[in-house]
Design a protein around this motif. Structure first.
Motif, PDB file in Angstrom:
ATOM      1  N   GLU A  96      -0.360  13.079  37.610  1.00  0.00           N
ATOM      2  CA  GLU A  96      -0.931  11.821  37.104  1.00  0.00           C
ATOM      3  C   GLU A  96      -0.106  10.689  37.696  1.00  0.00           C
ATOM      4  O   GLU A  96       1.118  10.728  37.673  1.00  0.00           O
ATOM      5  N   GLN A  97      -0.763   9.700  38.236  1.00  0.00           N
ATOM      6  CA  GLN A  97      -0.074   8.608  38.921  1.00  0.00           C
ATOM      7  C   GLN A  97       0.911   7.887  38.006  1.00  0.00           C
ATOM      8  O   GLN A  97       1.948   7.421  38.462  1.00  0.00           O
ATOM      9  N   LYS A  98       0.620   7.809  36.712  1.00  0.00           N
ATOM     10  CA  LYS A  98       1.528   7.153  35.765  1.00  0.00           C
ATOM     11  C   LYS A  98       2.870   7.885  35.665  1.00  0.00           C
ATOM     12  O   LYS A  98       3.869   7.284  35.311  1.00  0.00           O
ATOM     13  N   ALA A  99       2.866   9.177  35.948  1.00  0.00           N
ATOM     14  CA  ALA A  99       4.082   9.973  35.824  1.00  0.00           C
ATOM     15  C   ALA A  99       4.963   9.869  37.059  1.00  0.00           C
ATOM     16  O   ALA A  99       6.074  10.391  37.071  1.00  0.00           O
ATOM     17  N   VAL A 100       4.487   9.192  38.092  1.00  0.00           N
ATOM     18  CA  VAL A 100       5.200   9.107  39.362  1.00  0.00           C
ATOM     19  C   VAL A 100       5.693   7.673  39.551  1.00  0.00           C
ATOM     20  O   VAL A 100       4.936   6.722  39.365  1.00  0.00           O
ATOM     21  N   VAL A 101       6.946   7.541  39.931  1.00  0.00           N
ATOM     22  CA  VAL A 101       7.503   6.213  40.161  1.00  0.00           C
ATOM     23  C   VAL A 101       6.918   5.598  41.424  1.00  0.00           C
ATOM     24  O   VAL A 101       6.559   4.425  41.451  1.00  0.00           O
ATOM     25  N   PHE A 102       6.776   6.410  42.463  1.00  0.00           N
ATOM     26  CA  PHE A 102       6.232   5.915  43.722  1.00  0.00           C
ATOM     27  C   PHE A 102       5.488   7.044  44.421  1.00  0.00           C
ATOM     28  O   PHE A 102       5.935   8.185  44.432  1.00  0.00           O
ATOM     29  N   ALA A 103       4.373   6.700  45.005  1.00  0.00           N
ATOM     30  CA  ALA A 103       3.630   7.644  45.846  1.00  0.00           C
ATOM     31  C   ALA A 103       2.924   6.837  46.919  1.00  0.00           C
ATOM     32  O   ALA A 103       2.367   5.774  46.649  1.00  0.00           O
ATOM     33  N   LYS A 104       2.964   7.336  48.126  1.00  0.00           N
ATOM     34  CA  LYS A 104       2.252   6.669  49.211  1.00  0.00           C
ATOM     35  C   LYS A 104       0.754   6.746  48.927  1.00  0.00           C
ATOM     36  O   LYS A 104       0.267   7.742  48.394  1.00  0.00           O
ATOM     37  N   PRO A 105       0.017   5.707  49.292  1.00  0.00           N
ATOM     38  CA  PRO A 105      -1.436   5.698  49.023  1.00  0.00           C
ATOM     39  C   PRO A 105      -2.170   6.898  49.613  1.00  0.00           C
ATOM     40  O   PRO A 105      -3.159   7.356  49.043  1.00  0.00           O
ATOM     41  N   GLU A 106      -1.687   7.418  50.715  1.00  0.00           N
ATOM     42  CA  GLU A 106      -2.377   8.564  51.326  1.00  0.00           C
ATOM     43  C   GLU A 106      -2.247   9.841  50.492  1.00  0.00           C
ATOM     44  O   GLU A 106      -2.933  10.821  50.739  1.00  0.00           O
ATOM     45  N   HIS A 107      -1.362   9.834  49.485  1.00  0.00           N
ATOM     46  CA  HIS A 107      -1.226  10.997  48.603  1.00  0.00           C
ATOM     47  C   HIS A 107      -2.172  10.917  47.404  1.00  0.00           C
ATOM     48  O   HIS A 107      -2.266  11.861  46.633  1.00  0.00           O
ATOM     49  N   VAL A 144      -3.228  11.373  41.170  1.00  0.00           N
ATOM     50  CA  VAL A 144      -4.537  10.872  40.769  1.00  0.00           C
ATOM     51  C   VAL A 144      -4.336   9.879  39.626  1.00  0.00           C
ATOM     52  O   VAL A 144      -3.545  10.106  38.726  1.00  0.00           O
ATOM     53  N   ASN A 145      -5.039   8.756  39.713  1.00  0.00           N
ATOM     54  CA  ASN A 145      -4.991   7.753  38.659  1.00  0.00           C
ATOM     55  C   ASN A 145      -6.146   8.067  37.704  1.00  0.00           C
ATOM     56  O   ASN A 145      -7.294   7.688  37.947  1.00  0.00           O
ATOM     57  N   PHE A 146      -5.822   8.762  36.642  1.00  0.00           N
ATOM     58  CA  PHE A 146      -6.820   9.258  35.703  1.00  0.00           C
ATOM     59  C   PHE A 146      -7.578   8.112  35.048  1.00  0.00           C
ATOM     60  O   PHE A 146      -8.788   8.167  34.880  1.00  0.00           O
ATOM     61  N   GLN A 147      -6.869   7.055  34.684  1.00  0.00           N
ATOM     62  CA  GLN A 147      -7.509   5.910  34.031  1.00  0.00           C
ATOM     63  C   GLN A 147      -8.510   5.239  34.973  1.00  0.00           C
ATOM     64  O   GLN A 147      -9.602   4.863  34.566  1.00  0.00           O
ATOM     65  N   GLU A 148      -8.146   5.124  36.240  1.00  0.00           N
ATOM     66  CA  GLU A 148      -9.056   4.534  37.230  1.00  0.00           C
ATOM     67  C   GLU A 148     -10.298   5.406  37.392  1.00  0.00           C
ATOM     68  O   GLU A 148     -11.417   4.899  37.485  1.00  0.00           O
ATOM     69  N   VAL A 149     -10.097   6.714  37.440  1.00  0.00           N
ATOM     70  CA  VAL A 149     -11.223   7.638  37.558  1.00  0.00           C
ATOM     71  C   VAL A 149     -12.173   7.440  36.376  1.00  0.00           C
ATOM     72  O   VAL A 149     -13.380   7.278  36.557  1.00  0.00           O
ATOM     73  N   ILE A 195      -5.612  11.058  45.466  1.00  0.00           N
ATOM     74  CA  ILE A 195      -6.944  11.669  45.588  1.00  0.00           C
ATOM     75  C   ILE A 195      -7.921  11.047  44.579  1.00  0.00           C
ATOM     76  O   ILE A 195      -8.998  11.590  44.346  1.00  0.00           O
ATOM     77  N   THR A 196      -7.544   9.896  44.041  1.00  0.00           N
ATOM     78  CA  THR A 196      -8.349   9.241  43.012  1.00  0.00           C
ATOM     79  C   THR A 196      -9.782   9.007  43.474  1.00  0.00           C
ATOM     80  O   THR A 196     -10.736   9.353  42.760  1.00  0.00           O
TER      81      THR A 196
END
Length: 173
Positions: A148-159, A34-39, A161-162
């Motif tokens: 948190e998305q910032k903590a992940v180097v890469f994640a597929k968009p389907e993962h 989840v991209n907390f800042q975007e949320v 939940i933002t």
């Protein structure tokens, strides 16, 4: 020597086994990001809080702005009329500017502390709503981890939940 070789082989085999086991266990985990800042930027509660804080501290901000204008006015007056003033008038003007500046600094510091505390208070309420939404989505979708998305180097968009989090928090009050 043979003993060291056998020991290193056993350690290598054990480490490889642990690596394979942890890889297999990780494959069974369901993970979301989840991209907390975007949320925080998309939910209406953030804008509402900013507007209410702006209204709450409008009068304090006006007082500080007036003090700033007064200081500038007297500084310009001293520059403009200084050559025509007596030493006593200059000293009185300097004293007045100094007093206004001290009041300006005190009110500015107080304003920053009050607004910071209130902003933290309101932000914590919104964060609680976001966490509640994340917990609900994680439970419903049976996620083992939500990162948190910032903590992940890469994640597929389907993962991600933002958008689901934004949607759910936007419905809350």
């Amino acid at each position: 020597m043979l003993k060291k070789f056998i020991k290193s082989m056993v350690m290598t085999t054990a480490a490889s086994g642990l690596l394979l086991a942890s890889t297999a266990m990780a494959a069974d985990q369901k993970i979301a990001v989840v991209n907390f800042q975007e949320v925080m930027g998309k939910i209406p509660q953030t804008a509402t809080v900013m507007q209410s804080l702006e209204a709450e501290f409008k009068d304090d901000r006006a007082v500080i702005a007036q003090l700033e204008k007064d200081i500038k006015y007297y500084q310009e007056k001293k520059k403009r009329d200084g050559s025509l003033m007596s030493e006593k008038e200059k000293e009185e003007l300097d004293t007045k500017i100094g007093t206004l500046f001290q009041e300006y600094q005190a009110k500015g510091k107080e304003f920053q502390q009050k607004t910071g505390a209130r902003q933290n208070e309101e932000t914590n309420k919104i964060i609680a709503l976001v966490r509640q939404a994340i917990d609900n989505i994680a439970a419903k979708e049976k996620y083992d981890f939500v990162l948190e998305q910032k903590a992940v180097v890469f994640a597929k968009p389907e993962h991600s939940i933002t958008e689901e989090v934004v949607e759910q928090v936007s419905k809350l009050k």
